[in-house]
Write an enzyme that holds these catalytic residues in place. Structure first.
Site, PDB file in Angstrom:
ATOM      1  N   HIS A   1      -6.455 -23.651  45.374  1.00  0.00           N
ATOM      2  CA  HIS A   1      -6.431 -25.028  45.888  1.00  0.00           C
ATOM      3  C   HIS A   1      -5.056 -25.414  46.411  1.00  0.00           C
ATOM      4  O   HIS A   1      -4.745 -26.594  46.535  1.00  0.00           O
ATOM      5  CB  HIS A   1      -6.827 -26.008  44.783  1.00  0.00           C
ATOM      6  CG  HIS A   1      -8.127 -25.703  44.135  1.00  0.00           C
ATOM      7  ND1 HIS A   1      -9.305 -25.647  44.845  1.00  0.00           N
ATOM      8  CD2 HIS A   1      -8.453 -25.428  42.850  1.00  0.00           C
ATOM      9  CE1 HIS A   1     -10.299 -25.350  44.007  1.00  0.00           C
ATOM     10  NE2 HIS A   1      -9.806 -25.204  42.808  1.00  0.00           N
TER      11      HIS A   1
ATOM     12  N   HIS B   1     -14.777 -25.565  45.114  1.00  0.00           N
ATOM     13  CA  HIS B   1     -14.809 -24.176  44.645  1.00  0.00           C
ATOM     14  C   HIS B   1     -15.894 -23.392  45.352  1.00  0.00           C
ATOM     15  O   HIS B   1     -16.376 -22.397  44.846  1.00  0.00           O
ATOM     16  CB  HIS B   1     -15.109 -24.115  43.150  1.00  0.00           C
ATOM     17  CG  HIS B   1     -14.185 -24.916  42.325  1.00  0.00           C
ATOM     18  ND1 HIS B   1     -14.408 -26.228  42.015  1.00  0.00           N
ATOM     19  CD2 HIS B   1     -13.006 -24.592  41.749  1.00  0.00           C
ATOM     20  CE1 HIS B   1     -13.411 -26.683  41.276  1.00  0.00           C
ATOM     21  NE2 HIS B   1     -12.544 -25.720  41.101  1.00  0.00           N
TER      22      HIS B   1
END
Ligand SMILES: Nc1ncnc2c1ncn2[C@@H]1O[C@H](COP(=O)(O)OP(=O)(O)O)[C@@H](O)[C@H]1O
Ligand SMILES: Nc1ncnc2c1ncn2[C@@H]1O[C@H](COP(=O)(O)OP(=O)(O)O)[C@@H](O)[C@H]1O
Ligand SMILES: [Mg+2]
Ligand SMILES: [Mg+2]
Ligand SMILES: [Mg+2]
Ligand SMILES: [Mg+2]
Lengths: 216, 333, 333, 216
Positions: C57, C219
């Protein structure tokens, strides 16, 4: 043989035809540029000639010199990239040479083309053999002059010029670029046709086609 | 083509609009031309810095308009140089009486358009100088060609010339330090995948699933050659070998380093590249003074990256360290 | 899979190494665990802020460690929560005597791992509180489920709780303002293309050339539904309709806005989205106080974006405006 | 019928077998997670059990309770995600129950499994029917207990437990997830098999296979 003369109206028609030809070939020119450049030549010119077409109504009452200068200025301020200043300069210089005129004869046309091409060479510092638009324009200009000097008339001369422009375009496939974005590719640019030479040929061919259809 | 756009022909216009919505306290747009300038332009008694280029390289260059960097950015169509009228308006808008420096990347189109604008502004009596950035070592320099391209290293020119101008230096001094940066700057990039110009609607080149393009430009121009994909360490070594030898960077040199993502390459991978570059430089005893990792000059959604290295001296270090506050480049002193 | 990596299993380790090379003046790594803390940790007399999550991320969360934001970030494997021992070490390293606040995104794994670490630290006598961020309106909230996910809005929690802690506030006060942010925060995202977890080597889902996924997580988790691709204006309207109604945001509200790129979407397109969001909000007479456009919490090379909206009051405005200096978030007051 | 007893060595062998089974099924478990989660369950567990295997030499001289607690701690600190704390807690709680022992009888095994499962439920706040690993474990535990209470011996009981775990796995296809990452999908999670239930089944099945091969 009556000498052919182009009027203001003819010039406006030719410009309008060129706009259409560029629009038709937008993708083709862009694809050529994708291979050795940045895939925008057709997009650039189409944006420019669309703007020219939009401004056309404002040119109607102007002389040929003013029309061509205006076309050049619109191109300069809308095309961008390398071809914007080059074609812009080309049209502006042509306009300069015939400032105030409402008709063009053979001599005017040669003088215009000559001035336009020198403008391109000054601005871009390229020469024939560098794999640029000059490779279509210079042979065309030479052929135009020699055909006219043989007294074969404008129609035939412009057609011959367009033919030589086309040969120039084909020749760009065999050489490596020395100017413009394609030069970064070095030898890898060989085998690909120059987009700017192609668009230059298309414009010359458009003039030839128009002249060919004129009553003599 | 899957893009977050409304209309391929409106991309630049709409992007500028969204850009202005985001940073009203930093910037304003000039009327009728795609030019953004500092909110407070012209800044009295400061040399004005104008850069620009095709769009599609965001945050370059509009993101670098602000305190300590540029005064104006001219936005061309995607991957297409801005036009002389735009650049001319930019020059006029940022001239605070001390003249204007144009920072041009070395592309035929950019150089011609900026120089036409320069001529126009000079006719108005504005003092205009230019520098041409050509940091990309991928392309062999030669008097027979256009010369090298300007790529991500250009940000160092913005930063350092910007800091110098902010100090109140004269136009010639700002130009001089910009040229010092250019002389000491080398970059090179590579790509894993191409990008799609919205108006074109398809990739400008294709690469096989196991192919990479070395020496890529920032406009989807093909690079110097293709090869089979390899690990980050090997890719970095290939780029660094060319960069290092070119200046050359030597044992004991201090450098600023930029790892620039071209669009799709995740930041995590840029950091892996940064590790490899640092280890490479450690091996050559070249000392990294400051590092920038991120997307500074992109190619739409191209996947790939470039490395830029700037050899520093005391003057360049102190200008690089100066604070900057722009939408895309913020740095505390 | 074309990635700028050496070995899929070494991605996190090598990324951290490259990260530390880039920001030696900001950060250091704890021995033996994948945790980065401020260079000067623990900061005496300041509440410590610890966050973290799976890697992939970037720049979240390690990029937000620094003055005015976090004290420590715990880095898990790609898309996998960090482990309790990591988090426990982070808590110990940043406790400056005033206790530690954990900022957790609402995923089963994250919550369990952080809470196990909290129990361990409490046994050492460290005061630890937690907040759980669940800003994603895509997922229906229900007492029968895990509840909503935490996504990019989390950065606003880091920023505002960070500013409060920097002012010297007590642990309970920092927690309170973090909870105020969470209560006033709503986000939602969408994707054009999936991403590839390096160790998996292939995309976690596929989308047709004309399909988009609405309500995507960060995700690669599938979203709420798929639909045919449409223009930026329509996409923005779909996300905004859900975001606005949820709080609800009302006529006259002032908000902070974040347009967060998930990885591959060019900044130019994020600005187009920003234009659409602003026009949407203008239509509802909701006033944008501050805007952030960029890649704040990515999903590797996923193409897509999320919108986060935070309703502001005077306290939140002044904390949002406070200066911050971290590798990935710099802001002048 | 002689009562079957598991030794320290058996426990070590079983753990080592589980490591192998997880490695073999790494991609399978990850693919299951890709459909309704984040495509890492196999990767997570494999990372964890590889770490366990690496640390195994340090456990050799320990009692069964200590071994299981250590396995749990290694899993907690290497797996991450949701399954890390859950399986970690599972092994740690099992270890607690048999602290100090060097052999396990039927009662120990039931008590261990019971304690491990309650640990998972406490930690994850899920229950049977939420589409998690519990849906394999709870039926297995119930079947283990009832088969043993009928006096049918450990071998048969564990085999029956593994069968019921498998049925539990299949059942997860028919329900929507209420916990974990798959719950974000709501109804869209129906039709997909839960990765955690699958890995739980694989572990139970590994125990059954091992016990089946033991000399009685
Ligand atoms: N220095 C130059 N002189 C003449 N023509 C040039 C020069 N540089 C480039 N060109 C022409 O311009 C064409 C490319 O135009 P275009 O794609 O519109 O601009 P850009 O290269 O900036 O994207 C080339 O194919 C070539 O014919
Ligand atoms: N609250 C919970 N209780 C029990 N098991 C759970 C819970 N949440 C998730 N799980 C199990 O964990 C599995 C996912 O594990 P994994 O993929 O390793 O973690 P993550 O979801 O964090 O990526 C699910 O398939 C499910 O069986
Ligand atoms: Mg081009
Ligand atoms: Mg171009
Ligand atoms: Mg996970
Ligand atoms: Mg998972």
């Amino acid at each position: 043989m009556i000498k052919l003369i182009l009027t203001t109206n003819d010039v406006l028609n030719i410009i309008s035809n060129i706009s259409e030809v560029i629009e038709t070939n937008r993708q083709y020119l862009t694809d050529l540029d994708a291979a050795i450049g940045d895939a925008d030549h057709g997009i650039n010119l189409d944006r420019g000639f669309k703007a020219v077409k939009e401004k056309m109504p404002q040119f109607l009452d102007k002389d040929i010199g003013a029309i061509l200068k205006n076309v050049g200025m619109v191109l300069v301020s809308t095309v961008g990239g390398a071809s914007g200043p080059l074609y812009g300069t080309f049209f502006m210089r042509m306009g300069n040479v015939v400032s105030g005129k409402n008709t063009l004869d053979e001599n005017d046309i040669v003088a215009m083309f000559e001035a336009g091409l020198s403008g391109i060479k000054e601005r871009g510092k390229a020469q024939a053999g560098d794999k640029t638009m000059i490779d279509a324009m210079e042979p065309a200009l030479n052929e135009l002059k020699s055909t006219l000097s043989e007294g074969r008339g404008l129609k035939e001369a412009i057609e011959a010029a367009a033919n030589d422009a086309y040969n120039g375009v084909l020749m760009t496939k065999d050489i490596a670029a020395k100017k413009g974005r394609a030069s970064y590719l070095g030898e890898r640019s060989i085998g690909h046709q120059d987009p700017g030479a192609t668009s230059a040929y298309l414009m010359i061919k458009t003039v030839a086609d128009y002249v060919d259809k004129l009553q003599q | 083509m899957k893009k977050l756009i409304n209309n391929p022909d409106e991309v630049v216009k709409e992007m500028i609009s969204g850009f202005l919505y985001a940073y009203p306290s930093y910037l304003r747009k000039l009327d009728n031309v795609d030019v953004v300038v500092r909110k407070t332009s012209p800044v009295d008694g400061k040399v004005g810095l104008v850069s620009g280029g095709g769009s599609g390289h965001e945050p370059a260059h509009a993101g670098y308009v602000g305190k300590g960097m540029l005064d104006a950015a001219c936005l061309g169509a995607v991957f297409t140089s801005p036009t002389p009228d735009q650049i001319y308006e930019a020059i006029r808008a940022v001239d605070g009486g001390k003249g204007v420096l144009l920072i041009i990347k070395n592309y035929t189109g950019d150089v011609m358009n900026f120089e036409m604008a320069k001529e126009m502004a000079e006719m108005d009596g504005i003092k205009v100088l230019e520098v041409i950035v050509d940091d990309d070592v991928a392309v062999e320099n030669s008097t027979y060609t256009q010369g090298r391209r300007g790529i991500a290293g250009t940000i160092f020119v913005h930063k350092i010339a910007g800091a110098k101008a902010e100090e109140g230096a004269e136009l010639e001094e700002v130009k001089e330090v910009a040229e010092k940066v250019i002389k000491n700057l080398r970059s090179m990039g590579m790509a894993f995948t191409p990008c799609i110009v919205p108006a074109a609607g398809k990739p400008s080149f294709t690469l096989d699933e196991d192919e990479i393009e070395i020496g890529i430009g920032i406009h989807g121009e093909p690079g110097t050659h293709r090869e089979k994909i390899k690990g980050a360490k090997e890719i970095v070594a290939e780029l660094m070998d060319k960069i290092i030898i070119d200046l050359p960077f030597r044992d004991g040199d201090e450098v600023a380093l930029m790892i620039n993502g071209l669009g799709s390459t995740p930041l995590s991978e840029l950091f892996i590249a940064n590790k490899e570059v640092n280890e490479y430089l450690l091996g050559k005893n070249i000392n990294v003074y400051k590092t920038y990792v991120g997307e500074y000059m992109t190619s739409l959604e191209m996947s790939g990256f470039s490395i830029s290295l700037l050899k520093l001296d005391e003057e360049l270090k102190s200008l690089l360290d100066a604070s900057a506050d722009t939408p895309a480049f913020k740095q505390f002193k």
